[in-house]
Design a protein around this motif. Structure first.
Motif, PDB file in Angstrom:
ATOM      1  N   ARG A 152       0.788  -1.574  -0.103  1.00 33.55           N
ATOM      2  CA  ARG A 152      -0.638   0.217   0.171  1.00 33.55           C
ATOM      3  C   ARG A 152       0.380   1.384  -0.284  1.00 33.55           C
ATOM      4  O   ARG A 152       0.732   2.248  -0.480  1.00 33.55           O
ATOM      5  N   LEU A 153       1.844   1.121   1.100  1.00 34.50           N
ATOM      6  CA  LEU A 153       2.942   2.454   0.378  1.00 34.50           C
ATOM      7  C   LEU A 153       4.291   2.616  -0.724  1.00 34.50           C
ATOM      8  O   LEU A 153       3.989   3.722  -1.027  1.00 34.50           O
ATOM      9  N   ARG A 154       3.979   1.261  -1.415  1.00 40.01           N
ATOM     10  CA  ARG A 154       4.280   1.484  -2.615  1.00 40.01           C
ATOM     11  C   ARG A 154       3.288   2.523  -3.466  1.00 40.01           C
ATOM     12  O   ARG A 154       4.183   3.224  -3.910  1.00 40.01           O
ATOM     13  N   GLU A 155       2.008   2.217  -3.188  1.00 38.46           N
ATOM     14  CA  GLU A 155       1.091   3.365  -4.203  1.00 38.46           C
ATOM     15  C   GLU A 155       0.828   3.920  -3.546  1.00 38.46           C
ATOM     16  O   GLU A 155       0.429   4.920  -4.888  1.00 38.46           O
ATOM     17  N   SER A 156       0.911   4.291  -2.836  1.00 36.24           N
ATOM     18  CA  SER A 156       1.296   6.243  -1.940  1.00 36.24           C
ATOM     19  C   SER A 156       2.697   6.497  -1.338  1.00 36.24           C
ATOM     20  O   SER A 156       3.020   6.615  -0.124  1.00 36.24           O
ATOM     21  N   PRO A 157       3.441   7.189  -2.435  1.00 35.37           N
ATOM     22  CA  PRO A 157       4.533   6.736  -2.259  1.00 35.37           C
ATOM     23  C   PRO A 157       4.075   8.480  -1.304  1.00 35.37           C
ATOM     24  O   PRO A 157       5.630   8.203  -0.084  1.00 35.37           O
ATOM     25  N   ASP A 158       3.430   9.466  -1.239  1.00 34.05           N
ATOM     26  CA  ASP A 158       3.347  10.594  -0.313  1.00 34.05           C
ATOM     27  C   ASP A 158       3.361   9.903   1.054  1.00 34.05           C
ATOM     28  O   ASP A 158       4.008  10.620   2.112  1.00 34.05           O
ATOM     29  N   GLN A 159       2.705   8.707   1.392  1.00 35.20           N
ATOM     30  CA  GLN A 159       1.929   8.416   2.982  1.00 35.20           C
ATOM     31  C   GLN A 159       3.592   7.724   3.244  1.00 35.20           C
ATOM     32  O   GLN A 159       3.943   7.955   4.817  1.00 35.20           O
TER      33      GLN A 159
END
Length: 392
Positions: free
Chosen positions: A246-253
């Protein structure tokens, strides 16, 4: 019309569209084939699990036990209900409480840091097999009081039990063989350790040392250790891999977490809500329950679709969106009621430290999804292999 079957390809491939239709159209869905009700809404699962007197655990809790009867019911906490459950849970729960788990932090930190060092040296690592699973088995052996040097065998047994074959429902022949080997291993280990009280430690020491109900047999203690191994090494690596994905899909997060480790616990809870590995657990009904105009009768089974509950828009606004800043009033990923997961504080500690150490080495990373492998089952889903490459 809702087309749901727990062993269908649609559920194994991507259950969430089916779960949404179930929540909207048939929140209490009955399948005559199994004489079983499937509950998909958060509030229903929460409230029924709160009525523990209405539920009977003695016939099992997993799909293999309740739906198809191919798995044995172990004589351990999962097959007990109050008051016996309360008595035995009270015996072992002190080792799993927050203060006790906090004492494991140096062990977890050393293990995670050592594994992350390998990522620094090679530039890549398998997040599941070579990182999260290795952290988990270290903790299982520490808490259980068992031999860490046998970790590879332990992980192989746990993995084999969860693997599935297309066209075959439930545990495979190889999985059953792994279960027998695992039990035999722990049974012999318990016998060996019973004669050496000076070596007792962890869960094993507690179980060997108790005089509750006249003491526990070697076979019963071995069953507890088997459950601890599977519970500690199967779902956590998949949950952690889900968080990393999920964090790979959401680099800002991801960058927020790399800069502020204090936000990691909420991120892990959000990953559990969004993509929890455990699809369902269940019970046999001991009392009649009225739900959505349906009558659930004693003797019938009821399965709680935890993965569906985590995406219930009645509980979570925009439930398909992964948001590390989301604030949840309630969580169902670890269950609810008397059988809430004993290892939840351990999993939270492992996730916090593992992600801290991973992001310290690779704050920017890519995942090789083409080479990733995913467990495709009715019971537990998630990555069994997830190659990660550090960037920059």
């Amino acid at each position: 019309m809702v087309d749901y079957h727990p062993y269908s390809d649609a559920i194994k491939d991507d259950p969430y569209p089916v779960y949404r239709r179930m929540r909207d159209e048939r929140p209490a869905l009955y399948l005559e084939e199994y004489d079983c009700w499937f509950l998909s809404r958060f509030e229903d699962i929460w409230s029924v699990n709160s009525r523990y007197r209405a539920l009977d655990s003695s016939r099992g809790t997993t799909p293999g036990q309740l739906l198809i009867g191919t798995e044995a019911v172990n004589p351990a906490l999962t097959s007990m209900d109050p008051p016996a459950h309360s008595k035995y849970r009270g015996l072992i729960s002190p080792a799993f409480k927050p203060n006790a788990v906090k004492a494991l932090e140096p062990v977890v930190r050393e293990r995670a840091r050592s594994l992350a060092r390998g990522l620094r040296e090679t530039g890549g690592i398998d997040v599941v097999r070579d990182f999260a699973a290795q952290v988990a088995i270290r903790v299982v052996c520490e808490l259980g009081g068992t031999r860490f040097e046998d970790k590879d065998r332990m992980l192989a047994w746990s993995n084999a039990i969860m693997e599935r074959e297309d066209g075959h429902r439930g545990i495979t022949d190889a999985g059953h063989q792994a279960a027998r080997e695992m039990f035999s291993y722990y049974f012999e280990y318990v016998k060996e350790m019973r004669a050496q009280p000076h070596r007792w430690k962890g869960l094993l020491g507690v179980l060997l040392g108790t005089d509750l109900d006249g003491g526990m047999s070697d076979a019963t203690i071995a069953s507890y250790l088997c459950l601890a191994l599977i519970g500690g090494t199967d779902t956590f690596p998949k949950a952690f891999a889900s968080l990393v994905c999920r964090l790979r899909e959401s680099p800002d997060q991801r960058r927020v977490l790399a800069a502020d480790a204090a936000a990691i616990p909420d991120a892990f809870e959000e990953a559990l809500r969004h993509t929890t590995p455990t699809q369902m657990l269940g019970r046999t009904l001991a009392q009649e329950i009225e739900l959505h105009g349906e009558t659930l009768r004693p003797g019938q089974k009821v399965m709680f679709l935890f993965a569906s509950a985590g995406r219930d828009e009645r509980e979570f606004p925009e439930p398909d969106r992964f948001d590390i800043a989301r604030r949840r009033e309630r969580t169902i990923a670890f269950g609810h009621g008397p059988h809430v997961c004993l290892g939840m504080h351990t999993a939270r500690l492992e996730a916090r430290i593992a992600l801290e150490e991973l992001l310290a080495v690779a704050p920017e990373y890519e995942l090789d999804l083409a080479r990733a492998e995913r467990l495709r089952t009715e019971f537990v889903q998630g990555f069994t292999s997830l190659p990660l490459v550090a960037r920059g």
